[in-house]
Design an enzyme around this catalytic site. Structure first.
Site, short mmCIF file in Angstrom:
data_model
loop_
_atom_site.label_atom_id
_atom_site.label_comp_id
_atom_site.label_asym_id
_atom_site.label_seq_id
_atom_site.Cartn_x
_atom_site.Cartn_y
_atom_site.Cartn_z
N ARG A 100 50.52 32.36 -28.91
CA ARG A 100 50.14 33.54 -28.13
C ARG A 100 51.05 34.67 -28.60
NH1 ARG A 100 53.06 30.73 -23.11
NH2 ARG A 100 55.10 31.63 -23.41
N GLY B 252 -14.37 1.28 -3.85
CA GLY B 252 -13.95 0.54 -2.66
C GLY B 252 -12.99 -0.60 -2.97
N GLU C 51 -14.31 -0.48 9.88
CA GLU C 51 -13.60 0.72 9.42
C GLU C 51 -13.76 1.84 10.44
OE1 GLU C 51 -11.58 0.89 6.58
OE2 GLU C 51 -11.95 -1.22 6.96
N ARG D 274 -5.58 12.94 -0.11
CA ARG D 274 -4.84 13.66 0.93
C ARG D 274 -3.39 13.98 0.54
NH1 ARG D 274 -6.11 9.84 5.78
NH2 ARG D 274 -6.79 8.51 4.07
N ASP E 133 0.06 1.37 -1.82
CA ASP E 133 0.54 2.50 -1.02
C ASP E 133 1.24 2.03 0.25
OD1 ASP E 133 -1.65 1.59 0.37
OD2 ASP E 133 -2.68 3.52 0.48
N ASN F 42 34.55 23.29 -27.21
CA ASN F 42 33.91 22.23 -28.01
C ASN F 42 32.73 22.73 -28.83
OD1 ASN F 42 32.46 22.70 -25.65
ND2 ASN F 42 31.62 20.64 -25.63
C1 UD1 Z 1 -8.14 0.05 3.87
C2 UD1 Z 1 -8.90 -0.98 4.69
C3 UD1 Z 1 -8.61 -0.76 6.16
C4 UD1 Z 1 -7.13 -0.88 6.41
C5 UD1 Z 1 -6.34 0.08 5.50
C6 UD1 Z 1 -4.88 -0.21 5.58
C7 UD1 Z 1 -10.97 -1.43 3.48
C8 UD1 Z 1 -12.42 -1.20 3.40
N1 UD1 Z 1 -10.33 -0.83 4.45
O1 UD1 Z 1 -8.64 1.31 4.25
O2 UD1 Z 1 -9.31 -1.71 6.96
O3 UD1 Z 1 -6.84 -0.62 7.76
O4 UD1 Z 1 -6.74 -0.10 4.11
O5 UD1 Z 1 -4.15 0.75 4.86
O6 UD1 Z 1 -10.44 -2.17 2.68
N2 UD1 Z 1 -8.08 1.21 -3.66
C9 UD1 Z 1 -8.45 0.88 -4.93
N3 UD1 Z 1 -9.74 1.09 -5.31
C10 UD1 Z 1 -10.66 1.63 -4.48
C11 UD1 Z 1 -10.26 1.99 -3.18
C12 UD1 Z 1 -8.96 1.75 -2.80
O7 UD1 Z 1 -7.66 0.38 -5.71
O8 UD1 Z 1 -11.81 1.78 -4.91
C13 UD1 Z 1 -6.66 0.98 -3.26
C14 UD1 Z 1 -5.93 2.24 -2.93
O9 UD1 Z 1 -5.26 2.74 -4.08
C15 UD1 Z 1 -4.95 1.78 -1.88
C16 UD1 Z 1 -5.65 0.64 -1.20
O10 UD1 Z 1 -6.67 0.21 -2.08
O11 UD1 Z 1 -3.74 1.31 -2.44
C17 UD1 Z 1 -6.26 1.05 0.13
O12 UD1 Z 1 -7.20 2.04 -0.13
P1 UD1 Z 1 -7.53 3.20 0.89
O13 UD1 Z 1 -8.60 4.05 0.34
O14 UD1 Z 1 -6.30 3.85 1.32
O15 UD1 Z 1 -8.17 2.31 2.06
P2 UD1 Z 1 -8.37 2.74 3.54
O16 UD1 Z 1 -9.57 3.53 3.65
O17 UD1 Z 1 -7.11 3.30 4.07
CA CA Z 2 -5.04 3.75 3.08
#
Ligand code: UD1
Ligand code: CA
Length: 459
Positions: free
Chosen positions: A438, A77, A153, A15, A101, A384
């Site tokens: 000059r 995930g 979720e 996004r 993030d 310069n």
């Molecule tokens: C996640 C939580 C949600 C919470 C929210 C808070 C889960 C399943 N859900 O959702 O309950 O309210 O964060 O912000 O955990 N990331 C990885 N690898 C992946 C997926 C994500 O490293 O495969 C990292 C992302 O870079 C990010 C963080 O995990 O820094 C959260 O990932 P994001 O996809 O934003 O999770 P949400 O769906 O927002």
């Molecule tokens: Ca998130």
């Protein structure tokens, strides 16, 4: 108790609509990921693991070599992300999971979360808060006497679950052993087909273990960035926090909403910062300074009682009691001494200016070394560049460079040497000499009238 943090930073951040991995977007001058790492270290966690994936190489380049990384090549995930660090996880102790993030998390919140977790002897503790608009976040389901039940979720939630305002921050403490045992049990049978880290909590709960919930009032700590709009919101909050910190330590900021100060900037007490100022990088400003409207200072050191108006200063030093501007431009590697005046439309580059010297208006001073108590007149140019190379000009103490002179480098003006206005200097000006370079003036008497150009009163 041994402590370790696992920072999730592998996600793509679709996004954001960006070529840059999400966690490398900057807030108040630093990447979101670096903010999270810094806070983790400030919270006394030395052992930090970052899960990288999307743009892994780019992310890794920004990290200190001491930071451990684990690669998640496919983003399946948050649970899957932690699995990737399996070999690096502590055998026993507490593992804190943070999100790359979420740069607004604070040391206070992390420390209280860990102590809540450890005091309550929970196997896992989730950090939560209530949001007026919880859309997009995982919701906290409770049972019985307000105990934790599970996290649902948004995409898996029923209509009534979506009404719940308590949300999952994505930040947790885990007992290391419990986490290691639970990770392999996480399945991906959900709406997104992902391995959710949140499921680790319900699995532990189902095993009869006790799960803690640490709920905070200040939702700002846990705001996550998923879009550029949220990036701007987070920037605003962090900017306000930074301004408050400086005001609490004695700095006047006339309008904090219109002042941009990055995280690592240091400012002394009784300095006054006017609107539109931008202070970035490793900038240090002393006491009792006035930093006037629209001044931009980047990676520079400013002494005490310095007055800067509407100017740009980059990678330079300005010492005590000096005034700069309005509209001066100090380019990299300039060093301005004490009680100096750098006036309007004066540009400096790689130039050293001694104490009590003045360049009050309209001058270019590049690749120069100027002594003490030197006067640089209006319109002086330090020439310069010969089209190929840059050369240096040296002007010794008490010298006087008349207006509109050109000093063609390499050239030297000795102590108390005077340069007549309008001169083009190509040779050394000896000590105490006046250099005039000059053409002579000649007057043609009566020339105007002879040409019929003399104006009468009626004209
Ligand atoms: C996640 C939580 C949600 C919470 C929210 C808070 C889960 C399943 N859900 O959702 O309950 O309210 O964060 O912000 O955990 N990331 C990885 N690898 C992946 C997926 C994500 O490293 O495969 C990292 C992302 O870079 C990010 C963080 O995990 O820094 C959260 O990932 P994001 O996809 O934003 O999770 P949400 O769906 O927002
Ligand atoms: Ca998130």
């Amino acid at each position: 108790m041994r402590l370790q943090s696992v920072i999730l930073a592998a996600g793509s951040g679709t996004r954001m609509k960006s070529k840059l991995p999400k966690v490398l977007h900057r807030v108040c001058g630093e990447t979101m990921l670096q903010h999270v790492i810094d806070i983790s270290k400030e919270s006394n966690i030395q052992d930090n693991i970052v899960i990288i994936g999307h743009g892994a190489d780019k992310v890794k380049e920004t990290l200190d070599p001491e930071i451990k990384t684990a690669l998640q090549s496919e983003q399946l995930g948050t649970g899957h992300a932690v699995m990737m660090a399996e070999d690096l996880l502590l055998e026993s102790g507490t593992i804190l999971v943070l999100c790359g993030d979420g740069p607004l998390i604070t040391k206070e919140t992390i420390t209280s979360l860990i102590s809540h977790h450890e005091k309550g002897k929970y196997v896992a503790t989730v950090l939560t808060t209530e949001l007026e608009n919880p859309h997009g976040y995982g919701r906290i389901l409770r049972q019985g006497e307000n105990e934790f039940l599970k996290i649902v979720e948004e995409k898996d939630a029923t209509e009534s679950e979506k009404q719940i305002k308590e949300i999952n921050s994505g930040i947790y403490c885990f007992d290391a052993q419990a986490l290691r045992e639970t990770l392999p049990l996480i399945k991906n049978n959900n709406a997104q087909g992902e391995y959710y880290l949140t499921d680790a909590l319900s699995i532990l709960k189902d095993q009869g273990k006790s799960i803690g919930v640490y709920k905070i009032d200040d939702y700002e700590d846990i705001v996550a960035v998923n879009s550029r709009i949220q990036l701007a919101q987070v920037e605003k909050i962090m900017r306000r926090r930074i301004a408050h910190k400086h005001m609490e330590s004695g700095v006047t900021i006339i309008n904090p909403e219109h002042t941009y100060i990055e995280k690592n900037v240091v400012i002394g007490p009784d300095t006054i910062i006017y609107p539109g100022v931008s202070l970035t990088g490793h900038t240090i400003i002393g006491e009792d300074c006035i930093i006037g409207n629209n001044t931009k200072i980047e990676n520079s050191t400013i002494g005490n009682s310095v007055n800067i108006q509407n100017s740009t200063i980059i990678e330079s030093v300005v010492e005590d009691h000096t005034s700069v501007g309005p509209y001066a431009y100090l380019r990299p590697n300039s060093h301005v001494g004490k009680h100096v005046k750098i006036g309007d439309f004066v540009e400096l580059k790689n130039a050293k200016i001694g104490d009590y010297s003045k360049a009050s208006h309209l001058a270019y001073i590049g690749d120069a070394e100027i002594g003490k108590n030197v006067n640089i007149g209006c319109g002086v140019v330090f020439v310069n560049y010969d089209g190929k190379e840059k050369h240096k000009t040296i002007v010794k103490d008490n010298a006087f460079i008349g207006s509109n002179a050109n000093l063609i480098a390499p050239v030297l003006v000795e102590e108390s040497g005077y340069v007549a206005s309008g001169s083009t200097i190509t040779k050394t000006v000896p000590k105490g000499a006046l250099a005039v370079a000059r053409s002579q003036q000649s007057n043609k008497i009566g020339w105007v009238e002879k040409r019929g150009l003399l104006k009468t009163k009626e004209d």
